[in-house]
Design an enzyme around this catalytic site. Structure first.
Site, PDB file in Angstrom:
ATOM      1  N   ASP A 188       1.252 -29.133 -11.151  1.00  0.00           N
ATOM      2  CA  ASP A 188       2.379 -28.201 -11.205  1.00  0.00           C
ATOM      3  C   ASP A 188       2.557 -27.668  -9.783  1.00  0.00           C
ATOM      4  O   ASP A 188       1.814 -26.790  -9.337  1.00  0.00           O
ATOM      5  CB  ASP A 188       2.045 -27.084 -12.208  1.00  0.00           C
ATOM      6  CG  ASP A 188       3.036 -25.931 -12.133  1.00  0.00           C
ATOM      7  OD1 ASP A 188       3.934 -25.956 -11.267  1.00  0.00           O
ATOM      8  OD2 ASP A 188       2.882 -24.984 -12.934  1.00  0.00           O
ATOM      9  N   CYS A 215       4.610 -15.081 -17.065  1.00  0.00           N
ATOM     10  CA  CYS A 215       4.466 -16.330 -17.841  1.00  0.00           C
ATOM     11  C   CYS A 215       3.058 -16.897 -17.706  1.00  0.00           C
ATOM     12  O   CYS A 215       2.876 -18.117 -17.586  1.00  0.00           O
ATOM     13  CB  CYS A 215       5.493 -17.380 -17.417  1.00  0.00           C
ATOM     14  SG  CYS A 215       7.170 -16.885 -17.703  1.00  0.00           S
ATOM     15  N   GLN A 263       4.726 -23.651  -7.131  1.00  0.00           N
ATOM     16  CA  GLN A 263       4.456 -22.610  -6.128  1.00  0.00           C
ATOM     17  C   GLN A 263       3.873 -23.168  -4.834  1.00  0.00           C
ATOM     18  O   GLN A 263       3.532 -22.400  -3.937  1.00  0.00           O
ATOM     19  CB  GLN A 263       3.498 -21.547  -6.706  1.00  0.00           C
ATOM     20  CG  GLN A 263       4.035 -20.798  -7.900  1.00  0.00           C
ATOM     21  CD  GLN A 263       5.221 -19.881  -7.560  1.00  0.00           C
ATOM     22  OE1 GLN A 263       5.531 -19.622  -6.391  1.00  0.00           O
ATOM     23  NE2 GLN A 263       5.896 -19.396  -8.590  1.00  0.00           N
ATOM     24  N   HIS A 290       0.685 -21.410 -15.596  1.00  0.00           N
ATOM     25  CA  HIS A 290       1.971 -20.883 -16.076  1.00  0.00           C
ATOM     26  C   HIS A 290       2.190 -21.427 -17.493  1.00  0.00           C
ATOM     27  O   HIS A 290       1.732 -22.520 -17.816  1.00  0.00           O
ATOM     28  CB  HIS A 290       3.065 -21.387 -15.135  1.00  0.00           C
ATOM     29  CG  HIS A 290       4.422 -20.822 -15.358  1.00  0.00           C
ATOM     30  ND1 HIS A 290       5.278 -21.307 -16.318  1.00  0.00           N
ATOM     31  CD2 HIS A 290       5.088 -19.824 -14.731  1.00  0.00           C
ATOM     32  CE1 HIS A 290       6.420 -20.624 -16.270  1.00  0.00           C
ATOM     33  NE2 HIS A 290       6.330 -19.723 -15.316  1.00  0.00           N
ATOM     34  N   LYS A 315      12.984 -22.512  -6.335  1.00  0.00           N
ATOM     35  CA  LYS A 315      11.908 -21.771  -5.671  1.00  0.00           C
ATOM     36  C   LYS A 315      11.737 -22.202  -4.220  1.00  0.00           C
ATOM     37  O   LYS A 315      10.831 -21.757  -3.517  1.00  0.00           O
ATOM     38  CB  LYS A 315      10.586 -21.972  -6.424  1.00  0.00           C
ATOM     39  CG  LYS A 315      10.597 -21.327  -7.802  1.00  0.00           C
ATOM     40  CD  LYS A 315       9.259 -21.456  -8.471  1.00  0.00           C
ATOM     41  CE  LYS A 315       9.342 -21.227  -9.956  1.00  0.00           C
ATOM     42  NZ  LYS A 315       9.365 -19.823 -10.336  1.00  0.00           N
TER      43      LYS A 315
HETATM   44  N1  PMP Z   1       4.713 -23.252 -12.802  1.00  0.00           N
HETATM   45  C1  PMP Z   1       4.554 -22.208 -11.993  1.00  0.00           C
HETATM   46  C2  PMP Z   1       3.250 -22.028 -11.287  1.00  0.00           C
HETATM   47  C3  PMP Z   1       5.608 -21.321 -11.799  1.00  0.00           C
HETATM   48  O1  PMP Z   1       5.447 -20.277 -10.998  1.00  0.00           O
HETATM   49  C4  PMP Z   1       6.828 -21.538 -12.479  1.00  0.00           C
HETATM   50  C5  PMP Z   1       7.997 -20.578 -12.324  1.00  0.00           C
HETATM   51  N2  PMP Z   1       7.659 -19.231 -12.391  1.00  0.00           N
HETATM   52  C6  PMP Z   1       6.938 -22.641 -13.307  1.00  0.00           C
HETATM   53  C7  PMP Z   1       5.871 -23.479 -13.443  1.00  0.00           C
HETATM   54  C8  PMP Z   1       8.198 -22.946 -14.080  1.00  0.00           C
HETATM   55  O2  PMP Z   1       9.239 -23.242 -13.236  1.00  0.00           O
HETATM   56  P1  PMP Z   1      10.721 -23.366 -13.818  1.00  0.00           P
HETATM   57  O3  PMP Z   1      10.968 -22.110 -14.604  1.00  0.00           O
HETATM   58  O4  PMP Z   1      11.577 -23.444 -12.592  1.00  0.00           O
HETATM   59  O5  PMP Z   1      10.775 -24.591 -14.647  1.00  0.00           O
END
Ligand code: PMP
Length: 403
Positions: free
Chosen positions: A194, A360, A197, A118, A220
């Site tokens: 990270d 993203c 997910q 991401h 999430k």
């Molecule tokens: N890493 C991953 C794998 C994600 O899916 C996301 C959210 N789509 C994020 C990081 C970022 O999370 P946040 O926008 O809640 O900071």
């Protein structure tokens, strides 16, 4: 199978005259009554600033907020609440680590991430590399999964940080973090995970993974937005400087300098997201009562159920691993001849909420040579009927556009 829709008032509505089927859970999840009630209760009865007041409301707010931290500690099996830092979300946690990294990295050092990351696990490292003179390297893929041979080839004694998604928000693939952490440590590198997910969908044990850092987001995992967690090993957090400065994070402020509060507050400058911490605690209670193994099992059953139906649709491409057991509840797909935004709009007409875009993850989409995909992602309240509705809506979309 779990049957939890009744706990989620938002799901009880129609969209475009169709019952809502919410399949955008990788972006954010819905909140059960139990979480909404906990946040409401705080504002109705206990609202006060934390840590500094001696009056009853301040004590209640502090106790509930810190209880949220202890619930999170247990949920991820951290050794101590000193290791559980409240953040705004995954992005903040990863930025904090990268900010520290840029202080300690030197020219010639390397940071290893993957092409499936991401943006929040790419851009902070690009910045750290630029500012420190370190080199940012990418691990690529093999058959929709992390290429472990590529990882082993690129992980050397020059590598100081390995930072990877536990579960990809596009490919859905679950990465073998425990094995990778061991490899990283053999080379003296820090392992950053990270967990955005993975934490909502499977049991997390940061000690078993031996992650040095593990970041995730409350929104999430059935919790509120604006609250997240950065887990870090205590001995490493002690070496790190705070990233933000101000109230709450100090021990004593002199005219010329200041000393820092102890962990975890050293990192938490300013009035925190109190309702968020309490709401996240309620979300952890909610998920724990169901059981993370059951949650993982539920989503695995949905995937096993829907995948053959999706794979049978002519012209539908699914990204990620072939083996369903290597993925969580995320399915990115494209329909030949249609832009994913048109697919998502057509599905919305049927009441089915999916995401379309680059998720993203532009380096990954470039690598896959697509500009965008549609993405359906599941959570605890989704059912086999939701899967049927998704398949049905995709078939109707194909018919409508004549593809
Ligand atoms: N890493 C991953 C794998 C994600 O899916 C996301 C959210 N789509 C994020 C990081 C970022 O999370 P946040 O926008 O809640 O900071």
């Amino acid at each position: 199978m779990l049957d939890l829709k009744k706990d989620f008032p938002i799901l009880n509505q129609t969209v475009n005259d169709e019952p809502l089927v919410y399949l955008d859970n990788a972006a954010t999840t819905q909140k059960p009554t139990q979480v909404l009630d906990a946040v409401r209760h705080y504002y109705d009865f206990d609202n006060a600033n934390v840590h500094r007041g001696v009056h009853t409301l301040a004590e209640r707010a502090t106790a509930d907020y810190e209880a949220g931290r202890e619930k999170v500690r247990k949920f991820i099996n951290a050794g101590s609440t000193k290791e559980v830092l409240f953040t705004r979300g995954t992005t903040t946690g990863l930025n904090w680590i990268a900010r520290w990294a840029e202080e300690i990295l030197k020219p010639g050092d390397e940071i290893l991430i993957s092409v499936m990351e991401h943006h929040s696990n790419v851009v902070p490292w690009q910045q750290a590399a630029t500012k420190s003179g370190a080199k940012l390297k990418f691990v690529y893929l093999k058959e929709g999964e992390l290429d472990m041979d590529d990882l082993k080839a690129k992980l050397t004694d020059k590598t100081k940080f390995v930072s990877l998604a536990h579960v990809s928000n596009v490919l859905g693939v679950i990465n073998p973090i425990k094995a990778i952490a061991q490899l990283a440590h053999e080379h003296g590198a820090y392992m950053v995970v990270d967990g955005a997910q993975s934490t909502p969908h499977m049991a997390i044990d940061v000690q078993d993974l031996d992650a040095d850092f593990f970041a995730f987001s409350g929104h999430k995992m059935a919790g509120p937005t604006g609250i997240g967690v950065l887990y870090g090993k205590e001995e490493i957090l002690n070496q790190m400087s705070p990233v933000e400065f101000g109230g709450e994070m100090i021990d004593f402020v002199y005219e010329s300098h200041s000393t820092w509060s102890e962990l975890p507050w050293k990192f938490e400058a300013g009035t925190p997201n109190i309702a968020g911490g309490i709401g996240l605690g309620a979300a952890v209670d909610y998920l724990s009562a169901i059981g993370m193994e059951q949650i993982h099992q539920h989503e695995a059953e949905l995937i096993d159920y829907v995948m053959p139906k999706l794979r049978a649709i002519p012209g539908l491409t699914i990204y990620g691993p072939q083996d369903n057991h290597k993925r969580g509840g995320v399915i990115a797909f494209n329909l030949d001849g249609l832009h994913p935004h048109d697919v998502a709009t057509a599905l919305d007409m049927e009441g089915v909420a999916v995401r379309a875009g680059h998720h993203c993850a532009q380096p990954l989409l470039s690598y896959l040579d697509v500009s965008a995909t549609a993405r359906a992602s599941f959570y605890i309240y989704n059912s086999k009927a939701d899967c049927d509705k998704l398949v049905d809506a995709i078939l109707k979309t194909k018919e409508f556009f004549g593809v």
